[in-house]
Write an enzyme that holds these catalytic residues in place. Structure first.
Site, PDB file in Angstrom:
ATOM      1  NE  ARG A  36      -6.770  -0.618 -17.856  1.00 14.77           N
ATOM      2  CZ  ARG A  36      -6.572   0.239 -16.865  1.00 14.77           C
ATOM      3  NH1 ARG A  36      -5.548   1.072 -16.908  1.00 14.77           N
ATOM      4  NH2 ARG A  36      -7.400   0.285 -15.850  1.00 14.77           N
ATOM      5  CE  LYS A 206      -5.490   6.204  -0.113  1.00 13.24           C
ATOM      6  NZ  LYS A 206      -5.345   7.545  -0.646  1.00 13.24           N
ATOM      7  N   GLY A 359      -7.176  -2.454 -10.411  1.00 12.36           N
ATOM      8  CA  GLY A 359      -5.952  -2.523 -11.200  1.00 12.36           C
ATOM      9  C   GLY A 359      -4.877  -3.338 -10.507  1.00 12.36           C
ATOM     10  N   GLY A 383     -11.501   1.546 -10.721  1.00 15.64           N
ATOM     11  CA  GLY A 383     -12.307   2.671 -10.240  1.00 15.64           C
ATOM     12  C   GLY A 383     -13.711   2.617 -10.805  1.00 15.64           C
TER      13      GLY A 383
HETATM   14  P1  ADP Z   1      -6.874  -2.146  -6.458  1.00 22.58           P
HETATM   15  O1  ADP Z   1      -6.056  -1.373  -7.447  1.00 22.58           O
HETATM   16  O2  ADP Z   1      -6.921  -3.610  -6.780  1.00 22.58           O
HETATM   17  O3  ADP Z   1      -8.229  -1.537  -6.243  1.00 22.58           O
HETATM   18  P2  ADP Z   1      -5.740  -0.717  -4.246  1.00 22.58           P
HETATM   19  O4  ADP Z   1      -5.226   0.302  -5.187  1.00 22.58           O
HETATM   20  O5  ADP Z   1      -6.841  -0.341  -3.339  1.00 22.58           O
HETATM   21  O6  ADP Z   1      -6.137  -2.058  -5.039  1.00 22.58           O
HETATM   22  O7  ADP Z   1      -4.556  -1.206  -3.278  1.00 22.58           O
HETATM   23  C1  ADP Z   1      -3.416  -1.832  -3.764  1.00 22.58           C
HETATM   24  C2  ADP Z   1      -2.235  -1.547  -2.898  1.00 22.58           C
HETATM   25  O8  ADP Z   1      -2.498  -1.851  -1.555  1.00 22.58           O
HETATM   26  C3  ADP Z   1      -1.048  -2.386  -3.308  1.00 22.58           C
HETATM   27  O9  ADP Z   1      -0.060  -1.547  -3.835  1.00 22.58           O
HETATM   28  C4  ADP Z   1      -0.599  -3.052  -2.007  1.00 22.58           C
HETATM   29  O10 ADP Z   1       0.795  -3.040  -1.824  1.00 22.58           O
HETATM   30  C5  ADP Z   1      -1.267  -2.180  -0.967  1.00 22.58           C
HETATM   31  N1  ADP Z   1      -1.399  -2.890   0.299  1.00 22.58           N
HETATM   32  C6  ADP Z   1      -2.036  -4.042   0.542  1.00 22.58           C
HETATM   33  N2  ADP Z   1      -1.836  -4.412   1.832  1.00 22.58           N
HETATM   34  C7  ADP Z   1      -1.058  -3.464   2.400  1.00 22.58           C
HETATM   35  C8  ADP Z   1      -0.501  -3.272   3.701  1.00 22.58           C
HETATM   36  N3  ADP Z   1      -0.712  -4.144   4.660  1.00 22.58           N
HETATM   37  N4  ADP Z   1       0.261  -2.175   3.899  1.00 22.58           N
HETATM   38  C9  ADP Z   1       0.473  -1.300   2.921  1.00 22.58           C
HETATM   39  N5  ADP Z   1      -0.026  -1.428   1.678  1.00 22.58           N
HETATM   40  C10 ADP Z   1      -0.777  -2.501   1.421  1.00 22.58           C
HETATM   41 MG    MG Z   2      -5.003   0.517  -7.263  1.00 24.71          MG
END
Ligand code: ADP
Ligand code: MG
Length: 406
Positions: A36, A206, A359, A383
């Site tokens: 960043r 989620k 992220g 976000g």
């Molecule tokens: P981003 O930051 O790219 O938007 P998120 O914050 O939504 O992504 O999600 C990232 C997290 O999701 C990671 O820490 C990863 O470990 C978790 N994750 C992915 N698959 C699973 C799973 N099957 N069970 C639990 N956590 C998961």
């Molecule tokens: Mg994230």
């Protein structure tokens, strides 16, 4: 509406308050991934080369407490970030130990042309994030003393209605930095007439974080691949056993509605067909591959299985536009990174515009040692990019609108 560019401003000899996003991972005062900081260097170099006096402000983490003193005592300081910036810029960077106090005034008002100063973590001031408009504006007025011009280069914060992002630009002539402009131009390509097929990959933890964006993506995408933690709620909505996997049972009705809507609109939703199921959430947990039709009740899903990896790669192969948000497994544990690696590699092979937003997704690309250059764009704002795609109004962007802009 139009926004002025930093290139439209007369910068010479002016104090330019630049809101940057230096919210980088730090531990024990050591900066980790400095992407960043590096991403904002073009804007900072441009301003310095044109003879501006640079006053930089950023947040770092989520410091807690009711006052500057409380937050500064416990929260992460920007000092090591300012030091790293100095190394990257190859010029001295002054650091103020407060945000609007004596140190800030002294530092800012002793800057000469081309000099650079970084203020302490702007979130050490509780008013920065206050829900009370008057409180934020009063704080923004304090900040406004330090700049004759305002430039926003903090794409990762434009979805926040915070003083340094939203209220301050109303008080000063303002423009967008190159980082913000580049991010916006890529997101505009996704939302206006993307080349088809447009394939979206959504993972992460989620579904409740991302259902709103999925609804919006049904308007845009031809195909949506769903994996990661959020995939289990989709599988459960179809009646599959998901054992101890992350599940948001209260989201099942909303997920069902999204699935029905996708069908109605002819958007292909692709779910995992097999999974890596572990005994518990740990890097060395015992694990095996299971089909989604026979998920053991005492296990939890931690990654996409090999057939899912192949299926997702196949569904990405003919894409002309890709947006990928969210790892499809717990990639932080090397044993469960294969699914995310397969997705990243398949996205990288696509001959078209590929955008990584999020992220953790961006962190996965780097942690897995993939060539960042193989992706069209890796967003600095997870976000912010999701909220943009959702069609939400982003306070930091509205604040930059300018009827005269180009
Ligand atoms: P981003 O930051 O790219 O938007 P998120 O914050 O939504 O992504 O999600 C990232 C997290 O999701 C990671 O820490 C990863 O470990 C978790 N994750 C992915 N698959 C699973 C799973 N099957 N069970 C639990 N956590 C998961
Ligand atoms: Mg994230």
């Amino acid at each position: 509406m139009n926004k002025l560019s930093i290139r439209d401003l007369q910068l010479k000899g002016q104090r330019v308050f630049i809101r940057v996003d230096f919210n980088v991972p730090t531990s024990n005062g050591v900066v980790g991934d400095d992407t960043r900081i590096r991403e904002t260097l073009p804007t900072l170099r441009l301003a310095a080369d044109r003879g501006a006096r640079l006053v930089l402000a950023s947040h770092l983490g989520r410091p807690k407490g009711d006052s500057f003193a409380e937050r500064a005592a416990g929260g992460p300081s920007l000092r090591p970030v300012a030091e790293r910036l100095g190394d990257l810029l190859g010029r001295p960077v002054a650091f103020a130990t407060d945000v609007i106090g004596e140190s800030a005034s002294k530092t800012v008002f002793s800057l000469g042309d081309e000099d650079v100063a970084v203020l302490e973590n702007v979130r050490f001031e509780p008013a920065e994030t206050s829900k009370d408009d008057a409180e934020r504006v009063a704080f923004a007025q304090q900040l406004a003393r330090f700049g004759e011009l305002y430039v926003d280069d903090a794409f990762g914060a434009v979805h926040r209605k915070h003083a340094s992002v939203y209220d301050l630009p109303a008080l000063l002539p303002h423009a967008a930095g190159d980082l913000v402009r580049n991010e916006l131009s890529v997101l505009r390509q996704l939302t206006s007439d993307p080349a088809r097929p447009f394939v979206v990959v959504l993972g992460g933890k989620k579904p409740s974080d991302k259902l709103a964006v999925i609804e919006k993506l049904l308007d845009l995408a031809d195909r949506i691949l769903i994996g990661g933690g959020m995939g289990y709620t989709f599988l459960a909505a179809q009646g599959y056993e998901v054992g101890n996997s992350v599940l948001e049972a209260d989201q099942i009705p909303a997920v069902k509605a999204v699935m029905a809507e996708a069908k109605r609109r002819g958007v292909e939703l692709v779910l995992p067909v097999d999974l890596v199921a572990a005994t518990h959430f740990a890097p060395d947990a015992e694990h095996s591959v299971v089909p989604v039709t026979a998920f053991p009740a005492d296990r939890e899903g931690v990654d996409a299985g090999p057939q899912t990896r192949a299926l997702f790669a196949e569904k990405l192969a003919d894409a002309k536009t890709v947006f990928w948000n969210g790892p499809v497994g717990v990639f932080e544990f090397p044993a469960f990174a294969a699914g995310t690696r397969a997705v990243a590699e398949a996205v990288a092979r696509v001959d078209g515009l590929t955008v990584v937003g999020g992220g953790d997704s961006a962190a996965a690309v780097r942690a897995l040692g993939l060539d960042e250059g193989a992706f069209g764009h890796i967003s600095t704002g997870g976000g912010a990019s999701l909220e943009y795609l959702e069609g939400k109004t982003l306070p930091g962007l509205t604040a930059l609108d300018d009827p005269e802009g180009t």
